[in-house]
Design an enzyme around this catalytic site. Structure first.
Site, PDB file in Angstrom:
ATOM      1  N   HIS A 374      39.647  71.771  77.346  1.00 38.92           N
ATOM      2  CA  HIS A 374      39.550  70.581  78.201  1.00 38.92           C
ATOM      3  C   HIS A 374      40.578  70.549  79.324  1.00 38.92           C
ATOM      4  O   HIS A 374      40.725  69.507  79.974  1.00 38.92           O
ATOM      5  CB  HIS A 374      39.723  69.304  77.378  1.00 38.92           C
ATOM      6  CG  HIS A 374      38.646  69.061  76.384  1.00 38.92           C
ATOM      7  ND1 HIS A 374      37.552  68.266  76.645  1.00 38.92           N
ATOM      8  CD2 HIS A 374      38.482  69.520  75.128  1.00 38.92           C
ATOM      9  CE1 HIS A 374      36.779  68.227  75.576  1.00 38.92           C
ATOM     10  NE2 HIS A 374      37.316  68.983  74.638  1.00 38.92           N
ATOM     11  N   LYS A 565      42.112  55.373  85.130  1.00 41.51           N
ATOM     12  CA  LYS A 565      42.241  56.609  84.363  1.00 41.51           C
ATOM     13  C   LYS A 565      43.712  56.735  83.995  1.00 41.51           C
ATOM     14  O   LYS A 565      44.530  55.937  84.474  1.00 41.51           O
ATOM     15  CB  LYS A 565      41.799  57.825  85.185  1.00 41.51           C
ATOM     16  CG  LYS A 565      42.412  57.848  86.601  1.00 41.51           C
ATOM     17  CD  LYS A 565      41.959  59.026  87.420  1.00 41.51           C
ATOM     18  CE  LYS A 565      40.569  58.874  87.985  1.00 41.51           C
ATOM     19  NZ  LYS A 565      39.606  59.825  87.497  1.00 41.51           N
ATOM     20  N   ARG A 566      44.067  57.741  83.157  1.00 39.39           N
ATOM     21  CA  ARG A 566      45.480  57.947  82.874  1.00 39.39           C
ATOM     22  C   ARG A 566      46.236  58.119  84.201  1.00 39.39           C
ATOM     23  O   ARG A 566      45.701  58.622  85.177  1.00 39.39           O
ATOM     24  CB  ARG A 566      45.678  59.189  82.002  1.00 39.39           C
ATOM     25  CG  ARG A 566      45.264  58.984  80.577  1.00 39.39           C
ATOM     26  CD  ARG A 566      46.078  57.929  79.895  1.00 39.39           C
ATOM     27  NE  ARG A 566      47.401  58.414  79.595  1.00 39.39           N
ATOM     28  CZ  ARG A 566      47.930  58.470  78.374  1.00 39.39           C
ATOM     29  NH1 ARG A 566      47.243  58.039  77.326  1.00 39.39           N
ATOM     30  NH2 ARG A 566      49.150  58.926  78.180  1.00 39.39           N
ATOM     31  N   LYS A 571      46.106  63.431  89.159  1.00 41.16           N
ATOM     32  CA  LYS A 571      45.004  62.507  89.450  1.00 41.16           C
ATOM     33  C   LYS A 571      45.258  61.753  90.762  1.00 41.16           C
ATOM     34  O   LYS A 571      44.393  61.081  91.285  1.00 41.16           O
ATOM     35  CB  LYS A 571      44.804  61.542  88.291  1.00 41.16           C
ATOM     36  CG  LYS A 571      44.370  62.260  86.993  1.00 41.16           C
ATOM     37  CD  LYS A 571      44.209  61.282  85.855  1.00 41.16           C
ATOM     38  CE  LYS A 571      43.985  61.937  84.497  1.00 41.16           C
ATOM     39  NZ  LYS A 571      42.577  62.319  84.259  1.00 41.16           N
ATOM     40  N   THR A 673      35.172  61.916  83.134  1.00 38.68           N
ATOM     41  CA  THR A 673      33.994  61.246  82.581  1.00 38.68           C
ATOM     42  C   THR A 673      33.903  59.831  83.135  1.00 38.68           C
ATOM     43  O   THR A 673      32.813  59.278  83.241  1.00 38.68           O
ATOM     44  CB  THR A 673      34.048  61.188  81.037  1.00 38.68           C
ATOM     45  OG1 THR A 673      35.379  60.794  80.659  1.00 38.68           O
ATOM     46  CG2 THR A 673      33.714  62.532  80.421  1.00 38.68           C
ATOM     47  N   LYS A 677      30.716  57.340  84.562  1.00 38.50           N
ATOM     48  CA  LYS A 677      30.478  55.936  84.179  1.00 38.50           C
ATOM     49  C   LYS A 677      30.345  55.069  85.432  1.00 38.50           C
ATOM     50  O   LYS A 677      29.480  54.195  85.503  1.00 38.50           O
ATOM     51  CB  LYS A 677      31.614  55.441  83.270  1.00 38.50           C
ATOM     52  CG  LYS A 677      31.668  56.195  81.941  1.00 38.50           C
ATOM     53  CD  LYS A 677      32.973  55.946  81.180  1.00 38.50           C
ATOM     54  CE  LYS A 677      33.128  57.005  80.085  1.00 38.50           C
ATOM     55  NZ  LYS A 677      34.483  57.047  79.513  1.00 38.50           N
TER      56      LYS A 677
HETATM   57  O1  9GP Z   1      41.601  66.146  81.618  1.00 37.87           O
HETATM   58  C1  9GP Z   1      40.409  66.341  80.917  1.00 37.87           C
HETATM   59  C2  9GP Z   1      39.273  65.584  81.582  1.00 37.87           C
HETATM   60  O2  9GP Z   1      39.039  66.085  82.851  1.00 37.87           O
HETATM   61  C3  9GP Z   1      38.026  65.708  80.740  1.00 37.87           C
HETATM   62  O3  9GP Z   1      36.993  64.908  81.273  1.00 37.87           O
HETATM   63  C4  9GP Z   1      38.312  65.281  79.322  1.00 37.87           C
HETATM   64  C5  9GP Z   1      37.116  65.461  78.421  1.00 37.87           C
HETATM   65  O4  9GP Z   1      36.636  66.758  78.505  1.00 37.87           O
HETATM   66  O5  9GP Z   1      39.366  66.054  78.763  1.00 37.87           O
HETATM   67  C6  9GP Z   1      40.582  65.905  79.478  1.00 37.87           C
HETATM   68  N1  9GP Z   1      41.573  66.736  78.828  1.00 37.87           N
HETATM   69  C7  9GP Z   1      42.493  66.256  77.996  1.00 37.87           C
HETATM   70  O6  9GP Z   1      42.592  65.095  77.725  1.00 37.87           O
HETATM   71  C8  9GP Z   1      43.475  67.213  77.372  1.00 37.87           C
HETATM   72  O7  9GP Z   1      43.132  68.509  77.461  1.00 37.87           O
END
Ligand code: 9GP
Length: 831
Positions: A374, A565-566, A571, A673, A677
């Site tokens: 991820h 988002k975080r 970001k 994601t 949304k």
């Molecule tokens: O940072 C990614 C994000 O882009 C992605 O949508 C999400 C689900 O696949 O994973 C995040 N990754 C993490 O939280 C840590 O690897």
């Protein structure tokens, strides 16, 4: 009076089944029943929280029949089970979602109205099970929803954290953290299964011994043993009878006391040992904190992984399956590297506990696991210092050494005389302090490796995992993320749901491609008018929420520009801020400067130890305070930071957005994601060619997407050449003035120190190319303002964004995993 009315209808319905009946009168009776028998309350004194709990229990009763029937059917049919191993499941509140999936919203509303209660107020009482940090944990929750809806035999395995993600409060503009005591009022959804419990060993040493057949073997003599207890939560599919299980493990001392210490009179030492065991599942780790030295985190990972694998072995034994057939019964997906110790643990269980030889165990292990990556961010790829690893998991280290020995032989055979490659690929990193590389373990031990968006999967193959791709290209694939349209469209946006139901019929939540049919209504002015009315109502709903939580008043006629988002440098919330300050500065300098009024909203948590991110939050709030208080600009600009971004308030936020900010440095956001949304709720996106933005833009067409910024290749090239942010500053007077204004203390009551670290970060190193993309971003935002001025055209673009969002359903993603990685077949359930 309500109680009286209810009692009388209860009398009339005495023959109906209070545990399974689905009409409103029976539900009403069931709520009263639980108030009385489960909560010990009479309606006259019951609080909304009591009603929430009573209704939740009544709904859980209705799930129970489906839940048990689902497990029973899987057992009878003996089909392959997908096991989703994830350290995080960011579930969000259950009640509304379960009502939706069971088709019981209307009945519940009527039942509560008859009891003098308002369903929305009752729904609001549910604390959020925030067992995740952000996208990764929420993705796991969306995937559980899709697995159940598509009737796939599946189970989610994770950790029952006593404290989930911290609650964020804003004090004087700064983030402060409060523990999240989500279990303090009890959790009506879970069922503890103390009889499903496993021993988890810990520390100690290993030793050689000779088994009964005279063979030499090794065994683990642990220092400590704790127990993992199963807590099950039902995951009800939408419109089907399938109700899958999320099984979360909670740690308990193996004995409730250390009897030896107890007998020698050291009561407190005995209790202390118990407390230490139970600490394992106390708290979720916030991400973006360096993992090094986090012994407890390694403990958490091993704890839930071994409990889950032992659980699979128990299920296999119960079903009478042969151990050699393990991989035919279970497909285990590793959600990032967090559960990747599973590779070594399954080997240990198969060899040490089940007596298989190495080759047989390895064949099973590789056939069982799949690994989803991820992130490309190097700091998020987990490694463990070797001494720590050896101390905690001595037997696993031996197994990893042996896996590595055999693996590196294979590498040498394929790439002779390439010792640099061998060093790069080793499971043990040798630079500085030796490390166990968990991503490498996951790759070596999995038959399938995937990224989460097309661009990310390509970058994985070309960069961090390029050596693995060169060795095993057939293992790699892409599985672009998706989100559940049930929670994030049907539940979050009831106004749009009604319009979609009326326009498309009721099947769109399980057949999201049907959204395309909206396009045939684009030229109908009445339809566009209704579309706008839905958005307007959602914006009013959010404005009410923002006012209640921040005091800031927003006008739903303005453009709502949202970034939630975080908080992370990659970001680039600070890029968004630079644009806001640019507008502010233009307005202050040229009061006649004209643009459509905009409300900028931010939300998101910063990891508690990530000081730059926390300073970005402070800057957002400082800019907000200055702008919102300045009558010269606040008729055209407003800024708000929505505290404690969570699944719960996200459901109010996504449907209210006109513009979605997806502005990460290209190549850094694996997928995203939230972007999906927003899109499904009709927001237009301003974004870089990063993560899933690329595919979203492909779907909607370039003319319906606000694109700006350097591509991943250009970013890499610029950084390779030696990027100098000062060059961009020198060439752009407006940018220079913006940076000076922030540095001057203008937004911080004259304090020129507080934002100095941010200004220096951007002007001196700027690791995420904020300044390099600034001019393109500001120009692109001008395009947004121009587009907004034509409301009819904007509405067309909004409809198209929703209509082309079908690809981003988690149903599509899960069907791909099931077909291409897990070899899974759906099993319809009949109650
Ligand atoms: O940072 C990614 C994000 O882009 C992605 O949508 C999400 C689900 O696949 O994973 C995040 N990754 C993490 O939280 C840590 O690897």
């Amino acid at each position: 009076p309500h109680a009286k009315r209810a009692t009388s209808s209860a009398t009339i319905l005495s023959g109906a089944d209070v545990r399974t009946g689905l009409d409103s009168a029976v539900l009403q009776q069931a709520v009263l029943d639980h108030l009385y028998y489960s909560l010990g309350r009479l309606p006259a004194v019951a609080t909304p929280a009591n009603y929430y709990r009573a209704l939740a229990l009544a709904i859980r009763d209705r799930l129970q029949q489906r839940w048990i029937r689902t497990s029973e059917t899987y057992f009878e049919r003996g089909r392959k089970l997908a096991c989703y191993l994830s350290a995080e499941f960011l579930l969000g509140p259950h009640l509304g979602n379960n009502l939706l999936n069971l088709g019981l919203e209307q009945a519940a509303r009527e039942a509560l109205t008859a009891l003098g209660q308002d369903l929305d107020a009752i729904l609001d009482c549910e604390p959020e099970p925030g067992l995740g940090n952000g996208g990764l944990g929420r993705l796991a929750a969306c995937y559980l929803d899709s697995l159940a809806t598509l009737q796939y035999p599946a189970i989610g395995y994770g950790i029952r954290y006593e404290f989930g993600i911290f609650a964020q409060e804003i004090r004087d503009g700064w983030q402060t953290e409060r523990t999240d005591k989500w279990l303090s009022g009890g959790n009506p959804w879970e069922i503890a299964k103390p009889d499903i419990a496993y021993e988890v060993k810990w520390g100690g040493h290993t030793e050689r011994y000779i088994d009964d057949d005279g063979a030499e073997r090794r065994r683990w003599v642990p220092y400590r043993v704790v127990r993992g207890i199963a807590y099950d939560t039902p995951i009800q599919g939408y419109g089907v009878d399938t109700c899958n299980t999320l099984r979360l493990w909670s740690a308990e001392a193996a004995e409730s006391f250390d009897f030896q210490a107890f007998n020698t009179g050291d009561y407190f030492q005995a209790v202390d040992a118990k407390l230490r065991s139970e600490t394992i599942t106390k708290v979720l780790y916030p991400n973006d904190e360096p993992a090094i030295g986090k012994r407890l985190r390694l403990a958490q990972q091993y704890f839930f992984v071994t409990c889950s694998l032992q659980d699979m072995l128990r299920i296999l034994d119960l079903a009478g399956g042969a151990i050699e057939q393990f991989a035919e019964h279970f497909a285990v997906q590793l959600n990032d590297t967090h559960p990747s110790i599973g590779v070594a643990e399954l080997m240990r269980l198969l060899i040490d506990e089940r007596g298989l030889d190495w080759d047989a165990a390895w064949t099973i292990t590789v056939a069982t696991f799949g690994y989803t990556n991820h992130t490309l961010l190097p700091e998020a790829l987990e490694t463990w210092p070797l001494p720590l690893f050896r101390e905690v998991l001595p037997r696993h280290l031996e197994i990893i050494y042996e896996i590595n020995r055999r693996f590196l032989d294979e590498v040498r055979a394929c790439f002779p005389d390439d010792s640099a490659r061998v060093a790069r690929m080793s499971l043990i990193g040798e630079a500085g302090e030796k490390q166990v590389r968990m991503a490498h373990l996951a790759c070596v031990g999995s038959h399938a490796i995937n990224g989460v968006a097309a661009l990310h999967s390509e970058l994985l193959k070309a960069s961090v995992l390029s050596d693995f791709h060169a060795l095993w290209p057939e293992r790699f694939s892409n599985k672009t993320n998706g989100v559940t349209p049930r929670r994030f469209l049907a539940l979050a946006n009831p106004g749009l749901r009604a319009l979609l139901d009326e326009t498309l019929g009721a099947s769109w939540p399980v057949d999201l491609g049907r959204l395309r049919e909206l396009e045939s209504h684009i030229d109908d002015p009445a339809f566009r008018e209704r579309w706008r009315a839905v958005k307007h109502a959602n914006k009013q709903r959010l404005a009410d929420y923002v006012q209640a939580h921040t005091g800031i008043v927003l006008d739903p006629d303005w453009l709502f520009d949202i970034q939630v988002k975080r908080i992370h440098e990659y970001k680039r919330q600070h890029l968004n801020l630079l644009h806001i300050v640019t507008l502010y500065q233009r307005l202050k300098t040229y009061p006649a400067f004209s643009f459509p009024p905009r409300a900028f909203l931010f939300g998101g948590k910063a990891a508690p130890g990530y000081f730059t991110a926390k300073r970005i939050i402070k800057l957002i709030n400082a800019v907000a305070e200055t702008i919102n208080a300045d009558p010269e600009v606040n008729g055209r600009l407003k800024v708000a930071f929505v505290p404690n971004f969570s699944v719960k308030n996200a459901q109010l936020i996504y449907p209210a957005a006109d513009l979605s900010e997806q502005i990460s440095t290209a190549g850094k956001e694996a997928s995203g994601t939230g972007n999906m949304k927003f899109m499904l709720n009709g927001a237009l996106t301003i974004g870089t060619l990063d993560g899933a933005n690329v595919e979203m833009r492909d779907e909607v067409g370039a003319e319906n997407f606000f694109l700006f910024g350097r591509t991943a290749d250009e970013v890499a090239r610029l950084q390779g050449e030696g990027y100098r942010p000062a060059d961009y500053l020198a060439g752009d007077d407006e940018l220079k003035a913006v940076m000076e204004l922030i540095g001057s203390g203008h937004f911080s009551g004259g304090d020129s120190e507080v934002f100095r670290p941010l200004v220096e970060n951007l002007t001196q190193s700027d690791p995420f190319l904020v300044l390099a993309d600034y001019a393109a971003y500001v120009a692109c935002q001008e395009g947004v303002s121009a587009a907004w001025a034509d409301q009819e055209q904007w509405t067309r673009m909004s409809i198209i964004n929703c209509a082309r969002g079908g690809k981003f359903s988690s149903d599509r993603a899960i069907a791909e995993y099931a077909r291409e990685i897990w070899g899974l077949q759906s099993v319809p359930i009949q109650v």
